[in-house]
Design an enzyme around this catalytic site. Structure first.
Site, PDB file in Angstrom:
ATOM      1  N   HIS A   8      20.687 -70.927 -18.495  1.00  0.00           N
ATOM      2  CA  HIS A   8      20.386 -70.492 -17.136  1.00  0.00           C
ATOM      3  C   HIS A   8      18.997 -71.018 -16.768  1.00  0.00           C
ATOM      4  CE1 HIS A   8      19.782 -68.261 -13.565  1.00  0.00           C
ATOM      5  NE2 HIS A   8      18.973 -67.360 -14.088  1.00  0.00           N
ATOM      6  N   ASN A  43      15.826 -71.364  -9.357  1.00  0.00           N
ATOM      7  CA  ASN A  43      16.822 -70.456  -9.931  1.00  0.00           C
ATOM      8  C   ASN A  43      17.929 -70.234  -8.892  1.00  0.00           C
ATOM      9  OD1 ASN A  43      18.290 -68.317 -10.935  1.00  0.00           O
ATOM     10  ND2 ASN A  43      16.516 -67.052 -11.445  1.00  0.00           N
ATOM     11  N   CYS A  76      22.715 -63.427 -12.329  1.00  0.00           N
ATOM     12  CA  CYS A  76      22.488 -64.754 -12.914  1.00  0.00           C
ATOM     13  C   CYS A  76      23.440 -65.055 -14.072  1.00  0.00           C
ATOM     14  CB  CYS A  76      21.039 -64.895 -13.367  1.00  0.00           C
ATOM     15  SG  CYS A  76      19.893 -64.788 -11.987  1.00  0.00           S
TER      16      CYS A  76
HETATM   17  O1  UT7 Z   1      17.300 -65.220 -13.162  1.00  0.00           O
HETATM   18  C1  UT7 Z   1      17.010 -63.908 -13.524  1.00  0.00           C
HETATM   19  C2  UT7 Z   1      15.955 -63.857 -14.530  1.00  0.00           C
HETATM   20  N1  UT7 Z   1      14.675 -63.935 -13.939  1.00  0.00           N
HETATM   21  C3  UT7 Z   1      13.688 -64.464 -14.623  1.00  0.00           C
HETATM   22  O2  UT7 Z   1      13.928 -64.940 -15.704  1.00  0.00           O
HETATM   23  C4  UT7 Z   1      12.273 -64.367 -14.111  1.00  0.00           C
HETATM   24  C5  UT7 Z   1      11.388 -63.896 -15.235  1.00  0.00           C
HETATM   25  N2  UT7 Z   1      10.001 -63.849 -14.905  1.00  0.00           N
HETATM   26  C6  UT7 Z   1       9.249 -64.966 -14.685  1.00  0.00           C
HETATM   27  O3  UT7 Z   1       9.761 -66.068 -14.711  1.00  0.00           O
HETATM   28  C7  UT7 Z   1       7.776 -64.812 -14.536  1.00  0.00           C
HETATM   29  O4  UT7 Z   1       7.394 -63.491 -14.855  1.00  0.00           O
HETATM   30  C8  UT7 Z   1       7.262 -65.160 -13.119  1.00  0.00           C
HETATM   31  C9  UT7 Z   1       7.387 -66.654 -12.894  1.00  0.00           C
HETATM   32  C10 UT7 Z   1       8.045 -64.395 -12.090  1.00  0.00           C
HETATM   33  C11 UT7 Z   1       5.768 -64.790 -13.008  1.00  0.00           C
HETATM   34  O5  UT7 Z   1       5.014 -65.428 -14.019  1.00  0.00           O
HETATM   35  P1  UT7 Z   1       3.969 -64.589 -14.864  1.00  0.00           P
HETATM   36  O6  UT7 Z   1       3.293 -65.548 -15.739  1.00  0.00           O
HETATM   37  O7  UT7 Z   1       4.721 -63.458 -15.501  1.00  0.00           O
HETATM   38  O8  UT7 Z   1       2.959 -64.103 -13.754  1.00  0.00           O
HETATM   39  P2  UT7 Z   1       2.579 -62.621 -13.332  1.00  0.00           P
HETATM   40  O9  UT7 Z   1       3.727 -61.951 -12.650  1.00  0.00           O
HETATM   41  O10 UT7 Z   1       1.998 -61.959 -14.508  1.00  0.00           O
HETATM   42  O11 UT7 Z   1       1.456 -62.909 -12.242  1.00  0.00           O
HETATM   43  C12 UT7 Z   1       0.234 -63.547 -12.594  1.00  0.00           C
HETATM   44  C13 UT7 Z   1      -0.625 -63.662 -11.377  1.00  0.00           C
HETATM   45  C14 UT7 Z   1      -0.754 -62.364 -10.573  1.00  0.00           C
HETATM   46  O12 UT7 Z   1      -2.075 -62.271 -10.116  1.00  0.00           O
HETATM   47  P3  UT7 Z   1      -3.113 -61.304 -10.860  1.00  0.00           P
HETATM   48  O13 UT7 Z   1      -2.509 -59.934 -10.787  1.00  0.00           O
HETATM   49  O14 UT7 Z   1      -3.212 -61.842 -12.239  1.00  0.00           O
HETATM   50  O15 UT7 Z   1      -4.351 -61.493 -10.032  1.00  0.00           O
HETATM   51  C15 UT7 Z   1       0.189 -62.574  -9.403  1.00  0.00           C
HETATM   52  O16 UT7 Z   1      -0.216 -61.845  -8.262  1.00  0.00           O
HETATM   53  O17 UT7 Z   1      -0.063 -64.618 -10.450  1.00  0.00           O
HETATM   54  C16 UT7 Z   1       0.036 -64.038  -9.142  1.00  0.00           C
HETATM   55  N3  UT7 Z   1       1.179 -64.625  -8.465  1.00  0.00           N
HETATM   56  C17 UT7 Z   1       1.124 -65.776  -7.785  1.00  0.00           C
HETATM   57  N4  UT7 Z   1       0.106 -66.629  -7.530  1.00  0.00           N
HETATM   58  C18 UT7 Z   1       0.383 -67.726  -6.802  1.00  0.00           C
HETATM   59  C19 UT7 Z   1       2.456 -64.160  -8.419  1.00  0.00           C
HETATM   60  N5  UT7 Z   1       3.234 -65.006  -7.707  1.00  0.00           N
HETATM   61  C20 UT7 Z   1       2.421 -66.017  -7.309  1.00  0.00           C
HETATM   62  C21 UT7 Z   1       2.654 -67.185  -6.551  1.00  0.00           C
HETATM   63  N6  UT7 Z   1       1.605 -68.013  -6.331  1.00  0.00           N
HETATM   64  N7  UT7 Z   1       3.863 -67.512  -6.077  1.00  0.00           N
END
Ligand code: UT7
Length: 323
Positions: free
Chosen positions: A250, A280, A113
């Site tokens: 980004h 992204n 990225c």
């Molecule tokens: O370009 C390179 C750099 N990359 C980034 O900057 C990405 C950085 N990370 C992020 O943007 C975020 O961490 C995400 C958007 C990927 C995830 O957001 P989060 O607030 O960190 O969520 P999480 O991973 O902590 O997941 C929360 C919950 C989980 O369920 P439980 O374990 O709390 O029951 C996931 O299983 O959301 C669930 N989940 C989803 N639910 C519905 C994960 N993906 C999804 C989805 N739809 N697509």
């Protein structure tokens, strides 16, 4: 002194738009979750006939047309991509051939990225070193081809596209009033390589592989790394956030962008956002956002613009330039 001045930008997006509601039929997710956690509303997805090379070619042609230049007016093409058409040759040489550039040289650069920020910094060094007068810097990606479409934690986040910036050597006084690239800082730290990677490659599995990410871990590090490298760029140039006209970050996650801008004291109205429209697009995200803000008249000649990116590796960096 020699400065690398932006002469034109170009952009290309795949025809097909995939909305969040379209994804709800692919994995267990919802428009509400995606918008709340990321700010993404839709992304463009390449069809079979659209590739990193074809999208890069279209962005390159758009930038050349806007600059009123011919392909052979270029000395160098640097393509930032992690999704090349082939393992080799570099997709940059395919773009060189497609646009009909028969002189100079072209190569790919891979910093995920952060690829575009690395590439534009490299182009600036070629220009200031006197080895090139005009460099086309392209970010082009087809991440849809390396996504695991069964993994809802990653497949909803990415999109395809290409952006290009044409840099040209010009004269400057060596101060902050100069047009062109004024300061840049790049960083990487391979200790984090397992947090965002592709589980395949020519020398290991012999396959292309799929993107894997510990999203929460990446998120945890993102704001600190971004603000750190920007502060080092500010101190190189002797400026503060108040001096900026535009912040073009980004486009990975709206929450990361907002938190970084807030920590740095950059006003909301100076932040260019395209993550809602493009998702992204990795190395294409910054040139696509730049191109959007130039096209709609926000970024104008003389504006002080800050670019920033952070991604797999980890790699991260920032570039300050006067438009
Ligand atoms: O370009 C390179 C750099 N990359 C980034 O900057 C990405 C950085 N990370 C992020 O943007 C975020 O961490 C995400 C958007 C990927 C995830 O957001 P989060 O607030 O960190 O969520 P999480 O991973 O902590 O997941 C929360 C919950 C989980 O369920 P439980 O374990 O709390 O029951 C996931 O299983 O959301 C669930 N989940 C989803 N639910 C519905 C994960 N993906 C999804 C989805 N739809 N697509």
């Amino acid at each position: 002194m020699i400065r690398s001045i932006v002469r034109a930008t170009g952009a290309a997006l795949p025809r097909r738009v995939m909305k969040n509601t379209d994804l709800a039929g692919v994995v267990e997710t919802s428009d509400e979750w995606i918008v709340q956690r990321t700010g993404i509303r839709q992304r463009h997805i390449a069809s079979d006939d659209e590739t990193t090379a074809s999208l890069g070619e279209a962005a390159a042609r758009a930038a050349l047309a806007k600059a009123g230049l011919e392909p052979n007016d270029l000395d160098l093409i640097i393509l930032a991509t992690s999704t090349p058409n082939n393992t080799f040759p570099a997709t940059a040489v395919e773009i060189q051939q497609r646009i009909g550039m028969t002189k100079g040289f072209a190569f790919d650069m891979q910093a995920v990225c952060s690829g575009f920020v690395y590439a534009i910094t490299t182009a600036d060094l070629y220009i200031r070193g006197g080895m090139a007068k005009r460099v086309l810097v392209i970010g082009s990606e087809t991440f849809s081809r390396i996504l695991d479409w069964n993994d809802r934690s990653t497949c909803v986040l990415f999109g395809d596209g290409a952006g290009a910036v044409l840099l040209e050597a010009g004269e400057g006084e060596g101060n902050l009033d100069d047009r062109g690239i004024i300061a840049a800082s790049l960083r990487s730290d391979g200790q984090h390589k397992q947090k965002l990677y592709v589980d395949g490659g020519p020398s290991t599995t012999g396959t292309v592989g799929h993107l894997r990410m510990e999203g929460r871990e990446v998120f945890k590090h993102a704001v600190g790394m971004i603000t750190d490298v920007i502060e080092s760029t500010f101190s190189q140039a002797g400026i503060t956030a108040d001096d900026l006209d535009w912040f073009v970050p980004h486009q990975a996650n709206r929450r990361i962008i907002d938190a970084s801008a807030k920590k740095l004291g950059i006003a909301d109205e100076k932040v260019v956002i395209t993550v809602d429209q493009h998702g992204n697009t990795s190395a294409a995200s910054v040139p696509l956002a730049l191109s959007a803000a130039v096209e709609d008249g926000r970024i104008k000649q003389g504006d002080l613009v800050l670019l920033e990116a952070m991604g797999g590796g980890f790699t991260w960096g920032a570039v300050l330039l006067r438009w």
